[in-house]
Each structure stands twice: as structure tokens, then as C-alpha cells.
Write an enzyme that holds these catalytic residues in place. Sequence first.
Site, short mmCIF file in Angstrom:
data_model
loop_
_atom_site.label_atom_id
_atom_site.label_comp_id
_atom_site.label_asym_id
_atom_site.label_seq_id
_atom_site.Cartn_x
_atom_site.Cartn_y
_atom_site.Cartn_z
N HIS A 295 -0.12 3.41 -0.38
CA HIS A 295 -0.62 2.34 0.64
C HIS A 295 -0.26 0.90 -0.03
CE1 HIS A 295 -3.21 -0.54 2.44
NE2 HIS A 295 -3.99 0.49 3.37
N HIS B 15 -2.26 6.90 -1.86
CA HIS B 15 -3.38 6.77 -0.95
C HIS B 15 -3.76 8.07 -0.16
CE1 HIS B 15 -5.86 4.60 1.97
NE2 HIS B 15 -5.02 4.96 2.97
N ARG C 131 1.98 8.83 7.71
CA ARG C 131 1.07 9.10 8.72
C ARG C 131 0.84 7.43 9.25
NH1 ARG C 131 -4.36 7.05 7.97
NH2 ARG C 131 -4.14 6.93 5.76
N ARG D 173 3.65 1.88 6.81
CA ARG D 173 3.43 1.77 5.28
C ARG D 173 4.42 2.10 4.51
NH1 ARG D 173 -2.83 4.61 5.57
NH2 ARG D 173 -3.72 2.71 6.59
N GLU E 193 -3.19 -2.34 13.58
CA GLU E 193 -2.86 -2.06 12.32
C GLU E 193 -1.29 -1.78 12.29
OE1 GLU E 193 -5.15 1.02 10.55
OE2 GLU E 193 -6.92 -0.50 10.22
#
Length: 538
Positions: A232, A338, A373, A278, A112
Amino acid sequence: MNYDYIIVGSGIAGLSVALAAAQGGKRSLIVTKSNLEESNTRYAQGGIAAAVAEGDTTRSHNDDTLIAGAGLCDDQAVEVLTGDAPARIAELIRLGVPFDREENGELELGREGAHSANRILHAGGDATGKYIEKTLAAAIRQSALIERLEQHFVTELIQEAGSDRVSGVRLLDESGTSTAQEIRGRFVVLATGGAGQLYRYTTNPSVTTGDGFALAWQAGARLADLEFFQFHPTALNLPGAPTFLISEAVRGDGAILRNASGEAFMHRYDPRLELASRDIVARAIASEMALTGQPVYLDATHLGEETLRHRFPSIYKYCQEYGLDISKQPIPVSPAAHYFMGGILTGSWGETALPGLFACGEVACTGVHGANRLASNSLLEGLVFGQRIYDYTTSGVAVPLSTAASPANFSLTAVELTVEPVITETGGELPSLAELQDLMWQCVSLSRDQVGLQTALSRLTGWQASLAATPPLDRAGYELRNLVVLGRLMTEAALVREESRGAHYRSDFPALNEAWRRRIVLQPATVASQPELAGAAV
């Protein structure tokens, strides 16, 4: 009733504490306002990160986490998170979590955004959280040492007379009687998850109303990093369909972001393209939508129907139910609230500055996430620090509570922000949840500025004062009060940080400012007499 642990919340963090305690012969009570399986954990799609592959290392995982955190991670906490990860994954496998595997039996590992290696374990393709929650809940139900109170809402933490020690909780029974109760325990653990319901658009379920943050704040605990709320990049943006998470793993498998003209645009924003962190991808999507006035699309059609059905069965089925075949059509997406990087300030063992009170999971702020994060570190955080709370409370770890969660122990200096209580305002304006969500989305979301933040702060302060004069009568009333309190604190922190870093973007201060490589710690004015924080006061 008296317990070794009263655990508020039933996601991976809370259930991990209970299971660790049961293995050690300790008695726990899990309190949840819904049913045992309803939590953010259940809806986590992407997976859980750990350096378990040959050739991968915990040091690499550590470094990726620090980079994503944009300079605000706590080094010690990150080392704990990544170093403990392989052992915690082995425990999940022992409990029976059915992680996906290759034909040869090896774990199937995905990749990811902002990870330098394939280290994302997943189960059921894109149903990782569901399988983890289901497995842990089954183990909880089989244990004679773990009791459960479902449909019970915690309204207040009980503190011993003449002391700030937390020794229990006050509850509102919503299972049918609507009666109040008090329950005592040796330790209280807040594992209540996040606060996605602050925003109009969120990937979080309806139970994420910031309850744990507000409970800890009202008891006198410190909160930190509240200006950092992660949006997100890719939530389904389809007319008539509820907001639904489109996992980062779809981009990890090669899906491409395209604007309304069909152009792949991420090369204009970051050399890592779709695998940038992100915050960068979310702002890139928002920028493209603002430029064109049209949706942005996530194109996974080249991956093929068989791959999409196997890797992302939940996403494939959900989109299909709304008339979208993702093997033939690109997915319209937009950012959505998110994950909350900020939370109740804890040390590296989940300890807060209040004796008897611990926190883990999304409600806690250990410093592992910094300003942004890293993908798939959230489930891991709950797992690791849930276990560490049990270890701390049973093995005599030499961290005295007088210095627990002290910013003096941070790898970075901290800025103290003492927040004054509001003056109760009888007859003032009372907000609806929709009004709160709209205000936060407009003024305290992906892009912020001083004018918008001050507008939000004024309204939130007024709402908090009015709600303080109107004691909540039911769960919805408490939830609204908690969200308003948290929204105000988040806005206070966002106003103070005059730079752009990670998930916090100020259009009036768009550059990173190394003078602000400091964490913002908030404390109630009523506890300002506690030992001073490191760094300058604001």
C-alpha cells in the site's frame, strides 16, 4: 464431531460461507486462532467496490479490474466478481451493514485509484471493515447452525487414507489446555487471510501469518501468482507510531502527495496522479524518498477539518493521538506490505485441485487480481466467492473436481514450477520472526533483483530445513514455520519472472515483457504426477 463445513478463518470470506450455509440449513464450524472479530477484514478502511450507482456498470468495473491487473487477470473470474457484486452488496444491506448515505438516503459512494467511477461503499467513514465484521459476526452468533472454536490453531489438514481428499483438520487448543484435537467435516474451507507478517512494515494485524497457504501446500495443493504482493502506498510513517493504514480514499477525496520540498510529484510518474494504481504510487513514493532521503507527505489539509472528521474519523483520531492534526499538517507516509494477490489456486467456484478442500478471500488465488489488485476489490472477493463455495457444494455445479482449479481452464497459459522439498537439517540456524521480516523487506519487497532474491532463497531454504527438524510446540512456532515456507515459495516465483509487471518489480528486468504474460503455478514435487499444467515447465 462432524460438520457440513469446517471453515478456517473468521474474516468476511469465512463468515460469508457460514452464513450462506446456515440459510440453506447446513451445519458449520468456524475455527479461528484468535477471537471471531480479529481478522484483516476488521482493519479494512477504504470500503467495498460495486457498480450500484446509476450510470455505473458491471462492465466498467470489470474493465477497471482488468486494467489494474496488468494483463494477468483471469477473465472469467473477474466477470464473476464484478457481475455478482451488486447482489452481494444487497445481502450485506439486508443483514444490516450501516453503509454511509447521503442526506437524501442514497448510498454515499467514493472513488479510489484506478476506478473510473464513484463506486466505493463505506461505513463509518473509514471503518468499513469494522462494521462489516461486526454485522456478520453478530449474525453468526445468532445462528444455531454455526458453531465456533476461538483460540484454536489448525496445524494440519486431514486427508483420507490412500486419497488426497481433505476430510478434516487437526487443531491445537490454545484456550488454556494446549491439547490437540481432530475434527471431521464434509468440506474444509480455508479463509485464513494473508501474510503481511512476512514484512517488517505492514498494514496487516499480527494474525496474518500465511497459515492457510502453508496448510494447503503441505497437503499437496497448488499455489499461484506468489510473486505478486501488493504494497500500500500510504502507511503512516511517524516516529513512535506503529504502522497504520492511511486509506486510499483520502487520495480519492483529493489529498495530494508531496515530497520533502512540498512539491506535488505524481505528474512525473503517471497522468492519473494520486489515483494511479497502487503499484505505481508505491514505487513513486519510494523513488522520491530515495532521491531526497526525506519522508513523503500526504497533504489533506485543504479538505478541511469537518470533511476529514466525517470521512476519516479513525485516521483523524489515530493521528491526533500521536500529536498530528491532519487538518493542519500533512501526513508522513511510506509504503507497507498490504495484500497478497497470490494464493491457493482455485477455480471460479473456490474449488481447489484437492477434493473436499476449498479456499476463498485473500488466501485464495482465483485470478481476479492478476498482478495488482484494484482498490476495494478485496472485501468483495471474499463476499462473492464465499457465497459461490456454498452454491458449488449444494447445487451440483457441473465442474468435475478432476479438472477443478486446472490451469488448462485459465484464459492465460501457465508456467509450471515444481518445488522440491528441503532436506531436513539438524542443528541448523533457526530464524527469529524479526530476521525473517528484515530479509523479506530487504530482498523481496518493492524492488527486487537476482542477487537479492538468490540471497533470500538461500537463507529461507536453510531456515526451512532447520525448522523441519524442530517440530513446532506452540502457535508461534507453527506461524514462523508457515511464514518461512511461504517466503521461500514467493522468492522462487519472483526469481522465475524476469520482467516487471504490476506489484512485481525487478530492477534488473525493469520492462514489461509480453512473453511473460503467463501465470506461474507452483506445485509440490510430491504431487508432480497430477495432470500436467498448460504451458512450458520451468
